[in-house]
Every structure is written in structure tokens, then in C-alpha cells.
Write a protein that holds these residues in place. Sequence first.
Motif, PDB file in Angstrom:
ATOM      1  N   LYS A   1      -1.384   8.448  -0.849  1.00 34.52           N
ATOM      2  CA  LYS A   1      -1.207   9.814  -0.349  1.00 34.52           C
ATOM      3  C   LYS A   1      -1.470   9.786   1.140  1.00 34.52           C
ATOM      4  CE  LYS A   1      -2.734  12.072  -4.558  1.00 34.52           C
ATOM      5  NZ  LYS A   1      -3.739  12.915  -5.196  1.00 34.52           N
TER       6      LYS A   1
ATOM      7  N   LYS B   1       0.825  -1.207   0.000  1.00 34.31           N
ATOM      8  CA  LYS B   1       0.000   0.000   0.000  1.00 34.31           C
ATOM      9  C   LYS B   1       0.864   1.265   0.000  1.00 34.31           C
ATOM     10  CE  LYS B   1      -3.783   2.257   2.415  1.00 34.31           C
ATOM     11  NZ  LYS B   1      -4.675   2.438   1.299  1.00 34.31           N
TER      12      LYS B   1
ATOM     13  N   THR C   1       4.009   1.643  -1.029  1.00 35.41           N
ATOM     14  CA  THR C   1       4.848   1.813  -2.216  1.00 35.41           C
ATOM     15  C   THR C   1       4.040   1.949  -3.497  1.00 35.41           C
ATOM     16  OG1 THR C   1       5.079  -0.589  -2.412  1.00 35.41           O
ATOM     17  CG2 THR C   1       6.804   0.595  -1.215  1.00 35.41           C
ATOM     18  N   SER C   2       2.709   1.868  -3.434  1.00 38.84           N
ATOM     19  CA  SER C   2       1.907   2.038  -4.648  1.00 38.84           C
ATOM     20  C   SER C   2       1.936   3.506  -5.078  1.00 38.84           C
ATOM     21  CB  SER C   2       0.476   1.563  -4.419  1.00 38.84           C
ATOM     22  OG  SER C   2      -0.169   2.404  -3.500  1.00 38.84           O
ATOM     23  N   ASN C   3       1.695   3.746  -6.359  1.00 35.12           N
ATOM     24  CA  ASN C   3       1.778   5.109  -6.904  1.00 35.12           C
ATOM     25  C   ASN C   3       0.648   6.006  -6.417  1.00 35.12           C
ATOM     26  OD1 ASN C   3       4.076   4.519  -8.345  1.00 35.12           O
ATOM     27  ND2 ASN C   3       2.940   3.869 -10.167  1.00 35.12           N
ATOM     28  N   GLY C   4      -0.509   5.454  -6.109  1.00 31.38           N
ATOM     29  CA  GLY C   4      -1.654   6.264  -5.719  1.00 31.38           C
ATOM     30  C   GLY C   4      -1.712   6.574  -4.240  1.00 31.38           C
TER      31      GLY C   4
END
Length: 56
Positions: free
Chosen positions: A45, A38, A40-43
Amino acid sequence: MALRKEHELHKRRLGRNMGVGLLLGAFVVLVLALTMVKVTSNGFKFPQTQSQAGQG
């Protein structure tokens, strides 16, 4: 060398404790892996706090 022979109950208890320990370790690894995926995912924030939301 033990003075008394180990009772059969202790052998069963050791096996049960090992099983519970392995399950607990697997759960910790699963939670760590899900957290790393979670984060390291791109989305991903970070949630905005009240002070940051008011400034922007």
C-alpha cells in the motif's frame, strides 16, 4: 595497432574496473528486483500523506 606497448599496470587496472563495474551492475539489478517484488506483492500500500489522512 598501438605505437607503444601497453603497460602491465593498465591491464591490471582494466581488470579491476571491469570487476567494479560488474559488481555495480549486480547491485542495481538486485535493488530493481527487490523493488519490483515489493511493489507487485498483494500487501503493498502506498503511504498515506497528511492531506489524505485528514480527509478519511
